[in-house]
Design a protein around this motif. Structure first.
Motif, PDB file in Angstrom:
ATOM      1  N   GLN A   1      10.652  83.056  36.738  1.00  0.00           N
ATOM      2  CA  GLN A   1       9.377  83.400  36.107  1.00  0.00           C
ATOM      3  C   GLN A   1       9.575  84.490  35.053  1.00  0.00           C
ATOM      4  OE1 GLN A   1       6.484  85.027  38.803  1.00  0.00           O
ATOM      5  NE2 GLN A   1       4.857  85.066  37.281  1.00  0.00           N
ATOM      6  N   LEU A   2      10.344  85.510  35.382  1.00  0.00           N
ATOM      7  CA  LEU A   2      10.611  86.583  34.427  1.00  0.00           C
ATOM      8  C   LEU A   2      11.323  86.059  33.184  1.00  0.00           C
ATOM      9  CD1 LEU A   2      11.819  89.448  36.795  1.00  0.00           C
ATOM     10  CD2 LEU A   2       9.657  89.345  35.542  1.00  0.00           C
ATOM     11  N   LEU A   3      12.317  85.202  33.403  1.00  0.00           N
ATOM     12  CA  LEU A   3      13.073  84.655  32.279  1.00  0.00           C
ATOM     13  C   LEU A   3      12.182  83.803  31.380  1.00  0.00           C
ATOM     14  CD1 LEU A   3      16.315  83.625  34.203  1.00  0.00           C
ATOM     15  CD2 LEU A   3      15.977  85.662  32.795  1.00  0.00           C
ATOM     16  N   THR A   4      11.304  83.028  31.993  1.00  0.00           N
ATOM     17  CA  THR A   4      10.387  82.195  31.216  1.00  0.00           C
ATOM     18  C   THR A   4       9.438  83.057  30.400  1.00  0.00           C
ATOM     19  OG1 THR A   4      10.501  80.422  32.864  1.00  0.00           O
ATOM     20  CG2 THR A   4       8.612  80.402  31.358  1.00  0.00           C
ATOM     21  N   GLN A   5       8.912  84.097  31.018  1.00  0.00           N
ATOM     22  CA  GLN A   5       7.994  84.998  30.321  1.00  0.00           C
ATOM     23  C   GLN A   5       8.647  85.651  29.108  1.00  0.00           C
ATOM     24  OE1 GLN A   5       6.927  87.678  33.481  1.00  0.00           O
ATOM     25  NE2 GLN A   5       5.181  86.437  34.151  1.00  0.00           N
ATOM     26  N   GLN A   6       9.942  85.935  29.209  1.00  0.00           N
ATOM     27  CA  GLN A   6      10.651  86.630  28.145  1.00  0.00           C
ATOM     28  C   GLN A   6      11.352  85.686  27.168  1.00  0.00           C
ATOM     29  OE1 GLN A   6      10.816  90.264  27.701  1.00  0.00           O
ATOM     30  NE2 GLN A   6       8.973  89.770  28.857  1.00  0.00           N
TER      31      GLN A   6
ATOM     32  N   LYS B   1      22.344  95.452  22.173  1.00  0.00           N
ATOM     33  CA  LYS B   1      21.988  94.208  21.482  1.00  0.00           C
ATOM     34  C   LYS B   1      20.537  93.801  21.699  1.00  0.00           C
ATOM     35  CE  LYS B   1      25.308  91.610  23.175  1.00  0.00           C
ATOM     36  NZ  LYS B   1      26.128  90.376  23.301  1.00  0.00           N
ATOM     37  N   GLY B   2      19.857  94.500  22.592  1.00  0.00           N
ATOM     38  CA  GLY B   2      18.481  94.129  22.892  1.00  0.00           C
ATOM     39  C   GLY B   2      18.354  93.036  23.924  1.00  0.00           C
ATOM     40  N   ASP B   3      19.449  92.711  24.616  1.00  0.00           N
ATOM     41  CA  ASP B   3      19.384  91.723  25.689  1.00  0.00           C
ATOM     42  C   ASP B   3      18.694  92.333  26.901  1.00  0.00           C
ATOM     43  OD1 ASP B   3      20.816  90.089  24.026  1.00  0.00           O
ATOM     44  OD2 ASP B   3      22.682  90.165  25.179  1.00  0.00           O
ATOM     45  N   LEU B   4      17.937  91.532  27.601  1.00  0.00           N
ATOM     46  CA  LEU B   4      17.295  91.984  28.824  1.00  0.00           C
ATOM     47  C   LEU B   4      18.350  92.193  29.909  1.00  0.00           C
ATOM     48  CD1 LEU B   4      14.684  92.431  30.498  1.00  0.00           C
ATOM     49  CD2 LEU B   4      14.682  89.975  30.960  1.00  0.00           C
ATOM     50  N   VAL B   5      18.261  93.297  30.650  1.00  0.00           N
ATOM     51  CA  VAL B   5      19.151  93.560  31.782  1.00  0.00           C
ATOM     52  C   VAL B   5      18.335  93.414  33.061  1.00  0.00           C
ATOM     53  CG1 VAL B   5      20.648  95.234  32.937  1.00  0.00           C
ATOM     54  CG2 VAL B   5      20.572  95.148  30.426  1.00  0.00           C
ATOM     55  N   ILE B   6      18.805  92.561  33.964  1.00  0.00           N
ATOM     56  CA  ILE B   6      18.139  92.349  35.241  1.00  0.00           C
ATOM     57  C   ILE B   6      19.114  92.680  36.364  1.00  0.00           C
ATOM     58  CG2 ILE B   6      17.020  90.660  36.757  1.00  0.00           C
ATOM     59  CD1 ILE B   6      16.130  89.144  34.288  1.00  0.00           C
ATOM     60  N   TRP B   7      18.668  93.533  37.266  1.00  0.00           N
ATOM     61  CA  TRP B   7      19.489  93.974  38.392  1.00  0.00           C
ATOM     62  C   TRP B   7      19.070  93.222  39.650  1.00  0.00           C
ATOM     63  CZ3 TRP B   7      23.043  97.806  37.080  1.00  0.00           C
ATOM     64  CH2 TRP B   7      22.812  98.458  35.855  1.00  0.00           C
TER      65      TRP B   7
ATOM     66  N   THR C   1      18.586  86.274  25.503  1.00  0.00           N
ATOM     67  CA  THR C   1      19.720  86.395  26.416  1.00  0.00           C
ATOM     68  C   THR C   1      19.433  87.492  27.430  1.00  0.00           C
ATOM     69  OG1 THR C   1      21.315  85.687  24.746  1.00  0.00           O
ATOM     70  CG2 THR C   1      22.186  86.943  26.604  1.00  0.00           C
ATOM     71  N   ALA C   2      19.836  87.277  28.670  1.00  0.00           N
ATOM     72  CA  ALA C   2      19.686  88.289  29.705  1.00  0.00           C
ATOM     73  C   ALA C   2      21.004  88.479  30.438  1.00  0.00           C
ATOM     74  CB  ALA C   2      18.598  87.892  30.696  1.00  0.00           C
ATOM     75  N   LEU C   3      21.319  89.713  30.750  1.00  0.00           N
ATOM     76  CA  LEU C   3      22.472  90.055  31.587  1.00  0.00           C
ATOM     77  C   LEU C   3      21.980  90.204  33.011  1.00  0.00           C
ATOM     78  CD1 LEU C   3      25.447  91.006  31.975  1.00  0.00           C
ATOM     79  CD2 LEU C   3      24.611  93.332  31.527  1.00  0.00           C
ATOM     80  N   ILE C   4      22.575  89.442  33.916  1.00  0.00           N
ATOM     81  CA  ILE C   4      22.207  89.497  35.327  1.00  0.00           C
ATOM     82  C   ILE C   4      23.309  90.233  36.087  1.00  0.00           C
ATOM     83  CG2 ILE C   4      21.453  88.179  37.338  1.00  0.00           C
ATOM     84  CD1 ILE C   4      19.730  87.688  34.878  1.00  0.00           C
TER      85      ILE C   4
ATOM     86  N   GLY D   1      11.655  99.655  32.795  1.00  0.00           N
ATOM     87  CA  GLY D   1      11.418  98.350  32.192  1.00  0.00           C
ATOM     88  C   GLY D   1      12.461  97.315  32.533  1.00  0.00           C
ATOM     89  N   GLU D   2      13.575  97.718  33.127  1.00  0.00           N
ATOM     90  CA  GLU D   2      14.594  96.748  33.553  1.00  0.00           C
ATOM     91  C   GLU D   2      14.291  96.298  34.975  1.00  0.00           C
ATOM     92  OE1 GLU D   2      18.322  98.350  30.798  1.00  0.00           O
ATOM     93  OE2 GLU D   2      18.369  98.694  32.965  1.00  0.00           O
TER      94      GLU D   2
END
Length: 203
Positions: free
Chosen positions: A106-111, A51-57, A12-15, A87-88
């Motif tokens: 691409q970033l989402l696929t990699q992660q 939660k360890g979710d990726l945060v993308i700004w 899961t990622a927070l955008i 790292g974010e």
């Protein structure tokens, strides 16, 4: 801008979309639907990190436009109070959605990310558009409406150059409550699940 990612991932990622100084420089900021947007987004970011979710700004840029979104004017940066960790990823887009002009997918696929949680500015514009595109790309989309913000919208036939007070007084102006409701109606059951901040924190 930096696009490195941390080793932590949960699928899961927070955008965080366009919560930037550019909007505060506009005359209509006084009419923003959610004056505490920074605090609400920061709460979501804190929950994502826990939660360890990726945060993308994501920031919006319009080079050469001479507007508050022109990076040459120095306003294309996060509003004070929001600080990415090392790292974010911080992406800069030039389209309404966060995919078309960035390497977001691409970033989402990699992660290995398959679920996206969306917040930011503006509710019906970049946030909603990103959500629709994300859904079409096959991501499970979560739209946290209370961590988005928008402004009243003038009628398409309204005269240009009016002061904010005139816009607000015009009965043809679409108010923020109606804008937000329309976005939820359009997204729910079609493109995204609507969630509260508390629901995301508990998920």
């Amino acid at each position: 801008m930096a696009t490195t990612v941390s080793s932590q991932q949960t699928g899961t990622a927070l955008i965080v979309i366009d919560v930037q100084e550019s909007f505060r420089r506009r005359a209509n900021w006084a009419a923003v639907s959610e004056p505490e947007i920074v605090e609400r987004v920061d709460r979501l970011v804190g929950a994502a990190r826990a939660k360890g979710d990726l945060v993308i700004w994501v920031l919006h840029s319009e080079p050469g436009s001479g507007t508050v979104f022109d990076p040459a004017l120095g306003h294309v940066h996060l509003i004070e109070g929001l600080v990415p960790l090392d790292g974010e990823p911080v992406l800069t887009k030039t389209a309404h959605n966060a995919f078309t002009t960035t390497n977001l997918q691409q970033l989402l696929t990699q992660q290995g990310v398959r679920e996206l949680v969306v917040c930011g500015i503006r509710t019906e514009q970049c946030c909603e558009t990103t959500t629709r595109v994300g859904a079409d790309l096959g991501y499970a989309m979560v739209f946290v409406t209370e961590a988005t913000a928008t402004h009243p919208i003038e009628h398409r036939d309204a005269p240009a150059g009016r002061e904010p007070a005139e816009i607000l007084a015009d009965p043809a102006t679409l108010g923020t409550a109606e804008i937000i409701a329309r976005t939820e109606y359009a997204l729910a059951g079609r493109f995204a699940r609507i969630a509260t901040i508390a629901e995301y924190e508990k998920a």
